[in-house]
Write an enzyme that holds these catalytic residues in place. Structure first.
Site, PDB file in Angstrom:
ATOM      1  N   TRP A  10       0.840  -1.199  -0.099  1.00 37.25           N
ATOM      2  CA  TRP A  10      -0.162   0.135  -0.001  1.00 37.25           C
ATOM      3  C   TRP A  10       0.817   1.229  -0.136  1.00 37.25           C
ATOM      4  O   TRP A  10       0.237   2.589  -0.041  1.00 37.25           O
ATOM      5  CB  TRP A  10      -1.109  -0.033   1.329  1.00 37.25           C
ATOM      6  CG  TRP A  10      -1.872  -1.010   1.199  1.00 37.25           C
ATOM      7  CD1 TRP A  10      -2.003  -1.953   0.230  1.00 37.25           C
ATOM      8  CD2 TRP A  10      -3.148  -1.402   2.190  1.00 37.25           C
ATOM      9  NE1 TRP A  10      -3.372  -2.772   0.588  1.00 37.25           N
ATOM     10  CE2 TRP A  10      -3.725  -2.368   1.738  1.00 37.25           C
ATOM     11  CE3 TRP A  10      -3.327  -0.622   3.366  1.00 37.25           C
ATOM     12  CZ2 TRP A  10      -4.937  -2.833   2.445  1.00 37.25           C
ATOM     13  CZ3 TRP A  10      -4.520  -1.123   3.976  1.00 37.25           C
ATOM     14  CH2 TRP A  10      -5.361  -2.278   3.466  1.00 37.25           C
ATOM     15  N   LYS A  11       2.156   0.925   0.195  1.00 33.38           N
ATOM     16  CA  LYS A  11       3.118   2.311   0.132  1.00 33.38           C
ATOM     17  C   LYS A  11       2.670   3.431   1.276  1.00 33.38           C
ATOM     18  O   LYS A  11       2.096   3.200   1.972  1.00 33.38           O
ATOM     19  CB  LYS A  11       3.204   2.847  -1.440  1.00 33.38           C
ATOM     20  CG  LYS A  11       3.766   1.630  -2.367  1.00 33.38           C
ATOM     21  CD  LYS A  11       4.510   2.182  -3.561  1.00 33.38           C
ATOM     22  CE  LYS A  11       4.608   0.891  -4.419  1.00 33.38           C
ATOM     23  NZ  LYS A  11       5.231   1.092  -5.719  1.00 33.38           N
ATOM     24  N   HIS A  97      12.787  -2.751  -0.981  1.00 35.07           N
ATOM     25  CA  HIS A  97      11.962  -2.139  -2.044  1.00 35.07           C
ATOM     26  C   HIS A  97      12.872  -1.183  -2.824  1.00 35.07           C
ATOM     27  O   HIS A  97      13.566  -0.385  -2.161  1.00 35.07           O
ATOM     28  CB  HIS A  97      10.754  -1.600  -1.784  1.00 35.07           C
ATOM     29  CG  HIS A  97       9.799  -1.341  -2.561  1.00 35.07           C
ATOM     30  ND1 HIS A  97       9.699  -0.088  -3.585  1.00 35.07           N
ATOM     31  CD2 HIS A  97       8.624  -2.144  -3.473  1.00 35.07           C
ATOM     32  CE1 HIS A  97       8.759  -0.135  -4.543  1.00 35.07           C
ATOM     33  NE2 HIS A  97       8.295  -1.313  -4.209  1.00 35.07           N
ATOM     34  N   GLY A 236       1.257  -2.727  -6.461  1.00 33.73           N
ATOM     35  CA  GLY A 236       1.191  -1.511  -5.687  1.00 33.73           C
ATOM     36  C   GLY A 236      -0.323  -0.976  -5.857  1.00 33.73           C
ATOM     37  O   GLY A 236      -1.172  -1.117  -5.237  1.00 33.73           O
ATOM     38  N   GLY A 237      -0.363  -0.191  -7.025  1.00 32.78           N
ATOM     39  CA  GLY A 237      -1.583   0.787  -7.366  1.00 32.78           C
ATOM     40  C   GLY A 237      -2.910  -0.088  -7.130  1.00 32.78           C
ATOM     41  O   GLY A 237      -3.815   0.488  -6.710  1.00 32.78           O
TER      42      GLY A 237
HETATM   43  P1  13P Z   1       2.759  -0.843  -9.104  1.00 32.79           P
HETATM   44  O1  13P Z   1       1.908  -1.892  -9.151  1.00 32.79           O
HETATM   45  O2  13P Z   1       1.951   0.508  -8.834  1.00 32.79           O
HETATM   46  O3  13P Z   1       3.479  -0.584 -10.167  1.00 32.79           O
HETATM   47  O4  13P Z   1       4.034  -0.820  -7.925  1.00 32.79           O
HETATM   48  C1  13P Z   1       4.707  -2.012  -7.808  1.00 32.79           C
HETATM   49  C2  13P Z   1       5.403  -1.944  -6.498  1.00 32.79           C
HETATM   50  O5  13P Z   1       6.107  -1.388  -6.555  1.00 32.79           O
HETATM   51  C3  13P Z   1       5.026  -2.916  -5.543  1.00 32.79           C
HETATM   52  O6  13P Z   1       5.939  -3.203  -4.318  1.00 32.79           O
END
Ligand code: 13P
Length: 258
Positions: A10-11, A97, A236-237
């Site tokens: 989820w960053k 990461h 991620g997104g």
């Molecule tokens: P995205 O799926 O948003 O490209 O991000 C990938 C990511 O960095 C997952 O750790």
């Protein structure tokens, strides 16, 4: 057979109420999936770990953190320890990461320390590796992978390695909408697996999971999962919405490997 593992990173998104809503929605959508067939991991920001832990308790969803320090305690302002993650119920932790390597001075050396500390604490590290666009264009992809894998896994034995997940995330594919083609992903995943044979042994390398990450979406997960050495995804997104992440996980669950 390697068990599929899909993790949502989820960053730096989601307040506590938003995190509760998202994790509740995912629990509702995904409760039918068999946890013996697929592992589902949510990695919220530290601030929401505790609440998400409560939501996913006794469900088929596991909890992960996005980073940690390698010491159990001490005067390290701003850091979070393996002991603290254990306390909160984290089964996984993302280590190394590319965003941490790029913006926060993460090096192979610190990655190695963190991977070892996670293993000692009984937390499974998801160790991220991958090249930038410039490195790919300079034909340095395999050199970068060698560097990340060999140094990140330094002094780790085969038994410990079984608890490590590798995430191949080409930096040029993260958040850009540019996914590696399934064949590009497979090429590097196969390279990583062969490297793991050299570092450990054939059986260990065959048992270790390698996730792909970088613009994974519901509409490309199946073709990625169909590749023999792609064992899951770090997302991620598309992990930030109930619909897209649950759709993606269900699709990944449909792919049955030999
Ligand atoms: P995205 O799926 O948003 O490209 O991000 C990938 C990511 O960095 C997952 O750790």
């Amino acid at each position: 057979m390697r068990k599929t593992i899909i993790a949502g990173n989820w960053k730096m998104y989601k307040t506590i109420p938003e995190a509760i809503e998202l994790s509740n929605g995912l629990k509702r959508e995904l409760f039918k999936l068999d946890k013996d067939a697929i592992e589902i991991v949510l990695c919220p920001a530290y601030t929401a770990l505790s609440e998400v832990a409560e939501v996913v308790l006794e469900s088929n969803i596991q909890l992960g953190a996005q980073d940690m320090y390698w010491q159990d305690e001490g005067a390290f302002t701003g850091e979070v320890s393996p002991k603290m993650l254990n306390d909160i119920g984290c089964a996984f932790v993302i280590i190394g990461h590319s965003e941490r390597r790029l913006y926060f001075n993460e090096t192979n050396e610190t990655v190695n320390k963190k991977v070892k500390a996670a293993l000692s604490a009984g937390i499974k590290p998801i160790m991220c590796v991958g090249e930038t666009l410039a490195q790919r264009e300079n034909n340095e992809t395999f050199k970068v992978i060698d560097d990340h894998i060999l140094n990140g896994l330094k002094d780790i034995n085969a038994t410990e390695a079984l608890n490590i997940v590798i995430a191949y995330e080409p930096v040029w594919a993260i958040g850009t909408g540019k996914t590696a083609t399934p064949l590009q992903a497979q090429e590097v995943h196969q390279y990583i697996r062969n490297l793991l044979v050299k570092v450990f042994d054939r059986d260990t390398a065959d048992a270790m999971r390698i996730q792909y990450g970088g613009s994974v979406k519901p509409d490309n997960i199946i073709e990625l999962m169909n590749q023999p050495d792609v064992d899951g995804a770090l997302v991620g997104g598309a992990s930030l919405k109930i619909d897209s992440f649950s759709d993606l996980v269900k699709k990944a669950n449909q792919v049955r490997k030999k």
